[in-house]
Design a protein around this motif. Sequence first.
Motif, PDB file in Angstrom:
ATOM      1  N   PHE A  47       0.848  -1.188   0.000  1.00 44.70           N
ATOM      2  CA  PHE A  47       0.000   0.000   0.000  1.00 44.70           C
ATOM      3  C   PHE A  47       0.885   1.240   0.000  1.00 44.70           C
ATOM      4  O   PHE A  47       1.942   1.261   0.640  1.00 44.70           O
ATOM      5  CB  PHE A  47      -0.887   0.048   1.250  1.00 44.70           C
TER       6      PHE A  47
ATOM      7  N   GLU B 254      -2.390   1.845   5.770  1.00 42.94           N
ATOM      8  CA  GLU B 254      -3.445   1.466   4.833  1.00 42.94           C
ATOM      9  C   GLU B 254      -4.501   2.575   4.872  1.00 42.94           C
ATOM     10  O   GLU B 254      -5.493   2.470   5.607  1.00 42.94           O
ATOM     11  CB  GLU B 254      -4.046   0.113   5.207  1.00 42.94           C
TER      12      GLU B 254
ATOM     13  N   SER C 115      -8.517   1.810   4.383  1.00 40.34           N
ATOM     14  CA  SER C 115      -9.091   1.016   5.471  1.00 40.34           C
ATOM     15  C   SER C 115      -9.124   1.809   6.773  1.00 40.34           C
ATOM     16  O   SER C 115     -10.073   1.687   7.565  1.00 40.34           O
ATOM     17  CB  SER C 115      -8.299  -0.279   5.669  1.00 40.34           C
TER      18      SER C 115
ATOM     19  N   PRO D 235      -4.223  -3.848  -4.255  1.00 40.89           N
ATOM     20  CA  PRO D 235      -5.036  -2.634  -4.091  1.00 40.89           C
ATOM     21  C   PRO D 235      -5.057  -1.762  -5.340  1.00 40.89           C
ATOM     22  O   PRO D 235      -4.018  -1.557  -5.987  1.00 40.89           O
ATOM     23  CB  PRO D 235      -4.359  -1.909  -2.919  1.00 40.89           C
TER      24      PRO D 235
ATOM     25  N   LEU E 281      -6.824   1.042  -2.491  1.00 41.03           N
ATOM     26  CA  LEU E 281      -8.148   0.460  -2.248  1.00 41.03           C
ATOM     27  C   LEU E 281      -8.155  -1.032  -2.547  1.00 41.03           C
ATOM     28  O   LEU E 281      -8.092  -1.439  -3.711  1.00 41.03           O
ATOM     29  CB  LEU E 281      -9.182   1.177  -3.122  1.00 41.03           C
ATOM     30  N   ASP E 282      -8.239  -1.858  -1.490  1.00 41.23           N
ATOM     31  CA  ASP E 282      -8.328  -3.301  -1.678  1.00 41.23           C
ATOM     32  C   ASP E 282      -9.704  -3.797  -1.230  1.00 41.23           C
ATOM     33  O   ASP E 282     -10.565  -3.017  -0.827  1.00 41.23           O
ATOM     34  CB  ASP E 282      -7.217  -4.017  -0.899  1.00 41.23           C
TER      35      ASP E 282
END
Length: 320
Positions: A96, A104, A107, A276, A281-282
């Motif tokens: 990330f 992250e 998240s 991601p 963005l995962d």
Amino acid sequence: MAGRTVRLVLLVGVAALASGSQGDREPVYRDCVLRCEERNCSGGALKHFRSRQPIYMSLAGWTCQDDCKYECMWVTVGLYLQEGHKVPQFHGKWPFFRFLCFQEPASAVASFLNGLASLVMLCRYRTSVPASSPMYPTCVAFAWVSLNAWFWSTVFHTRDTDLTEKMDYFCASTVILHSVYLCCVRTVGLHRPAVASAFRALLLLMLTAHVSYLSLVRFDYGYNLAANVAIGLVNAAWWLTWCLRNRQRLPHVRKCIVVVLLLQGLSLLELLDFPPLFWVLDAHAIWHISTIPVHVLFFRFLEDDSLYLLKESEAKFKLD
């Protein structure tokens, strides 16, 4: 901190059984980290690093060694992409882009927004529902447990350490168990308080055993996942069964039905394990974002249900 241009040595066979992920097992990654730490993380170089490090990074616990791992991770990712290979994971995580001190970012922000939604709905619940409602103490306790879990989720996604990881996992388990207890109180405990008390003691014992095993024996990711999934399915089945049986008599339980079905459907996002998007963005972040309105809807159900129970208890009191 950039490494030399070398061809990647992809690890197969026996090496694939070693601990860690593919990325951090790569010789190019390990050599890069070793050289970076020798060059930057001791003596005068370390003092220079600390003098230039932003205060928010040091407060979040980022060290020179962590910085080396971060820089070398991207060196390795660049070589993988250059040679046409899939993006590898490092230490069990996808790479990330770090934003400020957030490891992250997506998240972390999503967890914060979930916590904010829980706080807003808690304030709304306490304003709308009198404390004399039979479910008031249990619902308020559930809101605080949820708020605590989202706090630790935000901390964990901001800075992944052994402590923050365990607190995130343990608090998530606590939310699931408290939801089961909430369901028990609503479906059984209002008429049989002794049953609810015994069940609460059982759940506390289960939580203590779960946390003790993972903390003192072995932190087993597979066991933790299996335990949470099993309790989560029991929770969903219990709520759904009660809601379906009472949907004609209690129209507001339809909100709870929607919540249960949405959570089960959205949990499938966790199975979509992909690098991601834009390195931010995962699937896990998308799952966190999608749960924000679900929490709001569930608290709306708790509010409606608590007001219904209050009205019902007042009506019985007048009859008596």
